[in-house]
Design a protein around this motif. Structure first.
Motif, PDB file in Angstrom:
ATOM      1  N   ALA A 221       0.836  -1.211   0.000  1.00 35.16           N
ATOM      2  CA  ALA A 221       0.000   0.000   0.000  1.00 35.16           C
ATOM      3  C   ALA A 221       0.863   1.251   0.000  1.00 35.16           C
ATOM      4  O   ALA A 221       0.561   2.227  -0.700  1.00 35.16           O
ATOM      5  N   PHE A 224       2.609   1.668  -3.492  1.00 30.06           N
ATOM      6  CA  PHE A 224       1.735   2.229  -4.520  1.00 30.06           C
ATOM      7  C   PHE A 224       1.526   3.728  -4.313  1.00 30.06           C
ATOM      8  O   PHE A 224       1.593   4.507  -5.262  1.00 30.06           O
ATOM      9  N   ARG A 225       1.246   4.141  -3.095  1.00 23.59           N
ATOM     10  CA  ARG A 225       1.002   5.570  -2.839  1.00 23.59           C
ATOM     11  C   ARG A 225       2.241   6.408  -3.132  1.00 23.59           C
ATOM     12  O   ARG A 225       2.148   7.518  -3.676  1.00 23.59           O
ATOM     13  N   SER A 265      -4.064  -5.186  -5.589  1.00 23.40           N
ATOM     14  CA  SER A 265      -3.234  -4.797  -6.738  1.00 23.40           C
ATOM     15  C   SER A 265      -4.102  -4.434  -7.930  1.00 23.40           C
ATOM     16  O   SER A 265      -3.773  -3.523  -8.699  1.00 23.40           O
ATOM     17  N   TRP A 268      -5.397  -0.942  -7.487  1.00 22.99           N
ATOM     18  CA  TRP A 268      -4.332   0.036  -7.739  1.00 22.99           C
ATOM     19  C   TRP A 268      -4.061   0.165  -9.232  1.00 22.99           C
ATOM     20  O   TRP A 268      -3.820   1.271  -9.721  1.00 22.99           O
ATOM     21  N   GLU A 271      -6.640   2.414 -10.641  1.00 23.83           N
ATOM     22  CA  GLU A 271      -6.372   3.806 -10.283  1.00 23.83           C
ATOM     23  C   GLU A 271      -5.230   4.373 -11.114  1.00 23.83           C
ATOM     24  O   GLU A 271      -5.295   5.510 -11.595  1.00 23.83           O
TER      25      GLU A 271
END
Length: 366
Positions: A221, A224-225, A265, A268, A271
């Protein structure tokens, strides 16, 4: 001077400015390449979703699979329905915008060329275009002995260090992603991302506080951010985004968490794709390659493991979303492909010939 003549002169001046040598010689923004890996992601889950036999093997005595939350979330009667429950956006993307190789049920063969079948050799094969089993034979954080395709793309495309980046959960990427230390930007493990902004400062603090159950990788997490923040602020043209949770939870024997990691995943990826389509400098000029560094065992508790003792771990999969490749959905039959072809494929998408000085490397996948 009358009005009509004034307008004509102004138009001529604007045309001259637009075609002046300084404007004409400005280099065009190169296409972007994004490589995404899910560590140790088996082809069985990618193409078939939840594996009921594995789920049952993890349950306590007298516990029914049908009563578990993970079954209710991800079970369906067919492999296609199960994989779309687990990875709904991924399967929409690769069937409508790209293609995917490696489903044995359709006669599509994708394999490693290295014989070691664990992470560093797998990632090295991806970034170098060939196996170096005699040199890269452990997961120790030893500097990559060869120039990677990331370094080569920076040099040939005349990019800055900031424009070529690895954002990874596993800390060994500090050694894997480049031969010359400092040639590219790397953020891996629990290292803070050195960019300005209150949001980045908070992310850097939180990733150090919310540590994963393992010591060598942060939770995906945060990776990804941090990657999304880097894309927004640094606008890289080459990005390697590497997730780890699918592998680490498998080693822990937590099949429920493995499936959670796949599903997260997928969100993400949606996104990321949505963001790319909203950016003029990325929309219509970004190539994606999504794959894994190795597979896993199949029989018994083999799903938890990989390595030389697990021959099934050589089976991998590769998904492609690129204007330079056909939108063919699932590959059916055809020649086998190898992880050793990924470096040349990535390079070919931006006009670089990786094989020119790496003749032993795999050739681009077309």
């Amino acid at each position: 001077m009358n009005r009509r003549r004034m307008i004509a002169c102004a138009g001529a001046a604007a045309l001259a400015l637009a075609t002046s040598p300084s404007r004409a010689q400005e280099p065009a923004t190169p296409d972007a390449v994004i490589l995404i890996t899910l560590d140790g992601a088996r082809h069985e889950e990618i193409f078939g979703g939840l594996d009921l036999d594995i789920l049952k093997s993890t349950l306590k005595k007298d516990q029914r699979a049908e009563d578990t939350t993970i079954y209710k979330r991800f079970w369906a009667d067919t492999p296609d329905a199960r994989r779309r429950k687990l990875l709904p956006f991924f399967w929409t993307l690769v069937t409508e915008q790209g293609s995917i190789a490696g489903n044995p049920a359709l006669g599509s063969d994708a394999r490693l060329s290295n014989a070691l079948r664990f992470s560093y050799p797998g990632y090295a094969e991806i970034l170098l275009g060939q196996a170096f089993d005699a040199e890269i034979k452990s997961n120790d954080p030893v500097r990559n002995p060869h120039e990677t395709v990331l370094e080569r793309l920076r040099r040939d495309l005349k990019l800055t260090r900031a424009q070529v980046a690895t954002i990874a959960s596993w800390d060994v990427f500090n050694a894997i992603s480049e031969h010359t230390e400092g040639a590219t930007t790397i953020n891996a493990g629990y290292a803070p991302l050195a960019l300005d902004g209150a949001d980045l400062r908070l992310l850097n603090e939180l990733q150090a506080q919310a540590r994963a159950p393992w010591n060598d990788a942060r939770q995906d997490a945060f990776t990804f951010r941090l990657a999304m923040a880097y894309l927004e602020k640094a606008r890289p043209r080459v990005l390697f985004l590497s997730f780890n949770d699918t592998d680490s939870w498998a080693h822990e024997g937590r099949y429920d968490r493995v499936l959670d990691a796949y599903a997260m995943s997928d969100r993400w990826l949606e996104e990321l794709w949505t963001w790319l389509q909203a950016q003029p400098d990325y929309r219509g000029r970004t190539h994606l390659l999504i794959t894994t560094d190795h597979g896993r065992g199949h029989e018994g508790d083999g799903w938890r493991h990989h390595g030389e003792k697990y021959p099934d771990a050589e089976r991998v999969w590769m998904a492609f979303v690129s204007l330079k490749m056909a939108k063919r959905g699932e590959w059916r039959g055809g020649p086998a492909v190898s992880t050793s072809q990924i470096a040349a494929t990535l390079a070919s998408w931006v006009g670089v010939d990786w094989n020119a000085d790496h003749p032993a490397a795999g050739k681009p996948i077309r």
